[in-house]
Design an enzyme around this catalytic site. Sequence first.
Site, PDB file in Angstrom:
ATOM      1  N   MET A 277      35.627  30.803  12.196  1.00  0.00           N
ATOM      2  CA  MET A 277      35.056  30.458  10.892  1.00  0.00           C
ATOM      3  C   MET A 277      33.524  30.418  10.856  1.00  0.00           C
ATOM      4  SD  MET A 277      37.997  27.602  10.006  1.00  0.00           S
ATOM      5  CE  MET A 277      37.588  27.310   8.292  1.00  0.00           C
ATOM      6  N   GLU A 278      32.861  30.855  11.925  1.00  0.00           N
ATOM      7  CA  GLU A 278      31.395  30.732  11.950  1.00  0.00           C
ATOM      8  C   GLU A 278      30.644  31.956  12.463  1.00  0.00           C
ATOM      9  OE1 GLU A 278      33.367  28.486  13.755  1.00  0.00           O
ATOM     10  OE2 GLU A 278      33.484  26.943  12.190  1.00  0.00           O
TER      11      GLU A 278
ATOM     12  N   ASP B 176      44.765  29.183  19.792  1.00  0.00           N
ATOM     13  CA  ASP B 176      46.018  29.367  19.038  1.00  0.00           C
ATOM     14  C   ASP B 176      46.184  30.837  18.701  1.00  0.00           C
ATOM     15  OD1 ASP B 176      45.043  29.832  16.020  1.00  0.00           O
ATOM     16  OD2 ASP B 176      43.709  28.408  16.986  1.00  0.00           O
TER      17      ASP B 176
ATOM     18  N   GLY C  71      41.363  31.654  16.950  1.00  0.00           N
ATOM     19  CA  GLY C  71      42.759  32.077  16.893  1.00  0.00           C
ATOM     20  C   GLY C  71      42.853  33.544  17.281  1.00  0.00           C
TER      21      GLY C  71
ATOM     22  N   GLU D 208      33.301  21.145  21.010  1.00  0.00           N
ATOM     23  CA  GLU D 208      32.723  22.385  21.543  1.00  0.00           C
ATOM     24  C   GLU D 208      31.327  22.183  22.133  1.00  0.00           C
ATOM     25  OE1 GLU D 208      34.923  25.637  18.642  1.00  0.00           O
ATOM     26  OE2 GLU D 208      33.227  24.517  17.863  1.00  0.00           O
TER      27      GLU D 208
HETATM   28  N1  SAH Z   1      40.768  20.174  13.158  1.00  0.00           N
HETATM   29  C1  SAH Z   1      39.797  20.375  12.130  1.00  0.00           C
HETATM   30  C2  SAH Z   1      39.733  21.789  11.581  1.00  0.00           C
HETATM   31  C3  SAH Z   1      39.407  22.816  12.612  1.00  0.00           C
HETATM   32  S1  SAH Z   1      39.086  24.339  11.812  1.00  0.00           S
HETATM   33  C4  SAH Z   1      40.058  19.417  10.990  1.00  0.00           C
HETATM   34  O1  SAH Z   1      41.159  19.408  10.468  1.00  0.00           O
HETATM   35  O2  SAH Z   1      39.134  18.725  10.612  1.00  0.00           O
HETATM   36  C5  SAH Z   1      39.173  25.421  13.191  1.00  0.00           C
HETATM   37  C6  SAH Z   1      37.925  25.590  13.998  1.00  0.00           C
HETATM   38  O3  SAH Z   1      38.243  26.320  15.173  1.00  0.00           O
HETATM   39  C7  SAH Z   1      36.835  26.410  13.314  1.00  0.00           C
HETATM   40  O4  SAH Z   1      35.567  25.993  13.736  1.00  0.00           O
HETATM   41  C8  SAH Z   1      37.146  27.860  13.746  1.00  0.00           C
HETATM   42  O5  SAH Z   1      35.971  28.566  14.083  1.00  0.00           O
HETATM   43  C9  SAH Z   1      38.034  27.733  14.983  1.00  0.00           C
HETATM   44  N2  SAH Z   1      39.393  28.300  14.882  1.00  0.00           N
HETATM   45  C10 SAH Z   1      40.346  28.129  15.854  1.00  0.00           C
HETATM   46  N3  SAH Z   1      41.496  28.705  15.494  1.00  0.00           N
HETATM   47  C11 SAH Z   1      41.295  29.286  14.282  1.00  0.00           C
HETATM   48  C12 SAH Z   1      42.155  30.004  13.396  1.00  0.00           C
HETATM   49  N4  SAH Z   1      43.431  30.214  13.668  1.00  0.00           N
HETATM   50  N5  SAH Z   1      41.622  30.439  12.222  1.00  0.00           N
HETATM   51  C13 SAH Z   1      40.336  30.200  11.923  1.00  0.00           C
HETATM   52  N6  SAH Z   1      39.496  29.491  12.718  1.00  0.00           N
HETATM   53  C14 SAH Z   1      39.961  29.035  13.889  1.00  0.00           C
END
Ligand code: SAH
Length: 234
Positions: free
Chosen positions: A178-179, A202, A78, A12
């Site tokens: 998540m932030e 997603d 998402g 990002e």
């Molecule tokens: N791929 C990473 C985890 C990504 S967590 C790993 O496994 O290490 C997802 C990140 O994208 C977070 O920063 C959140 O802000 C965002 N995000 C995208 N889709 C999301 C969803 N369905 N639910 C929550 N956060 C989501």
Amino acid sequence: MKLGIIGAMEIEIELLRDDLELQNTLHKAGMDFYQGILHDKEVVLVRSGIGKVNAAICTQILIDQLNVDQIIFTGVAGAIDTTLEVKDIVISTDLVQHDMDASAFGHREVGEIPELDKVSFAADKNLISLAEDIGEEVTKQEDIQVVTGRILSGDQFIANKNKVKELKETFGGFCTEMEGAAVGQVAYLNDTPFVIIRSISDSADEEADISFDEFVKVAASHSYQIVTRMLDRL
Ligand code: SAH
């Protein structure tokens, strides 16, 4: 004017860092705060890491150690609104922590932060309207939607259709991540204007992890496009 730009993940912030004329780096709390010039603006660019705690720490450091005047978050999310598709953009009106719940006391709403007596944190009107102007231009050039509305945040990667339905019914809103609400709360407590820009990676459903992996890069680049164009007009 000094602008703080936050992304949670490397993907990002990497496009912005490629454009940045780097002057200085502060390493603090496990984060690298890249200070320099981006599109003729003084900025501090940082990868906060994932989740509300990281985002909160990062925002506080930007404000009181690096003296930023405004904050933009750029990233992916998402969808919880069924009209949104991958790559669409959400500009935050306000942010809610969907995993904050003291409703057992009877007089607190779900999402309300006890004793702060707040459910949502409003983004800055000027930053919202600037992002909307740019969003309008982008929708003329590309086949994506740009909407302005509520964004939900919680320390959960949402990948469940029933949960999406529950979130939508409880809080409304367009997407979940998540932030953002942690940035919003810290910015509110410090009286600092902010806006969250998210591109959909997603649908927060059972295929969310697969969709995320496939689309995170292109979604992140859409959010990047909005932010760089905002910089040109700030
Ligand atoms: N791929 C990473 C985890 C990504 S967590 C790993 O496994 O290490 C997802 C990140 O994208 C977070 O920063 C959140 O802000 C965002 N995000 C995208 N889709 C999301 C969803 N369905 N639910 C929550 N956060 C989501």
